[in-house]
Design an enzyme around this catalytic site. Structure first.
Site, PDB file in Angstrom:
ATOM      1  N   ASP A 124      80.067   1.642  51.363  1.00 11.82           N
ATOM      2  CA  ASP A 124      80.851   2.785  50.893  1.00 11.82           C
ATOM      3  C   ASP A 124      81.695   3.398  52.005  1.00 11.82           C
ATOM      4  OD1 ASP A 124      81.658   4.456  48.771  1.00 11.82           O
ATOM      5  OD2 ASP A 124      80.268   6.022  49.380  1.00 11.82           O
ATOM      6  N   SER A 174      84.256   8.792  45.544  1.00 10.51           N
ATOM      7  CA  SER A 174      83.894   7.546  44.874  1.00 10.51           C
ATOM      8  C   SER A 174      83.612   7.833  43.401  1.00 10.51           C
ATOM      9  CB  SER A 174      82.651   6.925  45.530  1.00 10.51           C
ATOM     10  OG  SER A 174      82.850   6.700  46.903  1.00 10.51           O
ATOM     11  N   GLN A 177      85.355  -0.995  44.173  1.00 13.24           N
ATOM     12  CA  GLN A 177      85.206   0.437  43.961  1.00 13.24           C
ATOM     13  C   GLN A 177      86.512   1.041  43.467  1.00 13.24           C
ATOM     14  OE1 GLN A 177      85.043   4.059  46.950  1.00 13.24           O
ATOM     15  NE2 GLN A 177      82.980   3.188  46.839  1.00 13.24           N
TER      16      GLN A 177
END
Length: 289
Positions: free
Chosen positions: A205, A229, A279
């Site tokens: 991430d 996110s 993502q």
């Protein structure tokens, strides 16, 4: 956090019962809980309910609300299926009665089969020839934007070395990709596969939305863009070790409607593809009042 031991202390959850676990939070320089932490803690919870020698091969998650650093996070695991070859778990994360995150994870027995992979980029600078985030802070700290300097000043159990260093004051659009070497700090030997996957998920991430912001760098930056996110998916292909630098190679095919999409591949230094990541994140311009 300064070493892998500190990271493991964060990721290994307190067991309440066989299907409920509690976790604490550590900041990475943001006022809210880091998405990679929630992802990795949820994987830790799911993995601890799978006892039939099956390994994580994929996960898909949605971030529903920002996590509060001051409160514990409770992870509830539901057994969706235990089949002949695959096991599926659903994890929900809660704070103060609010569901902040959901995840589905699938585990697979080890099987032999066909194998192929794409090649890692050639010609990239090796990590020994590059500056780390720590080096950048030490060399250019006084000239960095205030927010970026504060971010770099946070102690981390991972060292990152981007293959290209961009001057944030240049204000010019950049290609929609980024390549970053990374390595754990401390002794990362003798970790089992499940633990290594949780650490890799935590790392996944970091950096990924940079590639989606790059094409708009002449006008957009972290100070005038609200980012978060929204969802995160990951596929795990092969076992690996954390005993050397690894490469996260990321590209952004598209951004639209205040969202940016990015995908990346994670390689060992010798070019073995161990995981892929995708993502979509919020990239909302902050309007001046």
């Amino acid at each position: 956090m300064t070493t892998v031991d500190d990271l493991l202390h964060l990721l290994v959850l307190e067991k309440v019962n066989d299907y409920v676990f509690n976790g604490i939070s550590e900041t990475i320089g943001s006022p809210i809980v880091f998405g990679g932490q929630v992802l990795a803690q949820a994987i830790n919870a799911a993995s601890r309910t799978v006892s039939n020698q099956r390994s994580l091969h994929s996960m898909h998650a949605y971030f529903l609300e920002a996590g509060n650093l001051n409160y514990p996070i409770t992870y509830n695991v539901a057994v969706v299926r235990d089949g002949g070859s695959f096991s599926v778990r659903r994890v929900t994360a809660h704070q103060n009665e609010n569901t902040i995150f959901i995840l589905a994870a699938s585990f697979h027995i080890h099987e032999s089969g066909y194998s192929h992979q794409i090649k890692m980029k050639s010609g990239l600078k090796q990590p020994e020839a590059l500056l780390s985030w720590t080096d950048i802070l030490n060399l250019f700290g006084d000239s960095l934007p205030k927010g970026l300097k504060a971010f770099f000043e946070v102690d981390r159990p991972i060292e990152f070395k981007p293959t290209e260093i961009v001057n944030p004051s240049d204000r010019k659009d950049l290609p929609p990709f980024i390549d970053v070497w990374f390595k754990l700090k401390g002794d990362a030997k003798n970790l089992d596969l499940a633990t290594k996957q949780q650490i890799l998920t935590y790392i996944s991430d970091y950096n990924i939305l940079v590639s989606a912001l790059n094409p708009h760098a002449s006008k957009a930056h972290w100070g005038n863009t609200q980012t978060a996110s929204l969802d995160h998916s990951m596929w795990y292909f092969r076992d690996f070790d954390f005993n050397d630098w690894m490469l996260f190679s990321i590209e952004s095919p598209s951004s639209a409607s205040a969202r940016g999409f990015a995908r990346g591949n994670i390689f060992t230094r010798d070019g073995k593809l161990i995981a892929s990541v995708a993502q979509e994140g919020l990239m909302r311009p902050i309007e001046k009042k």
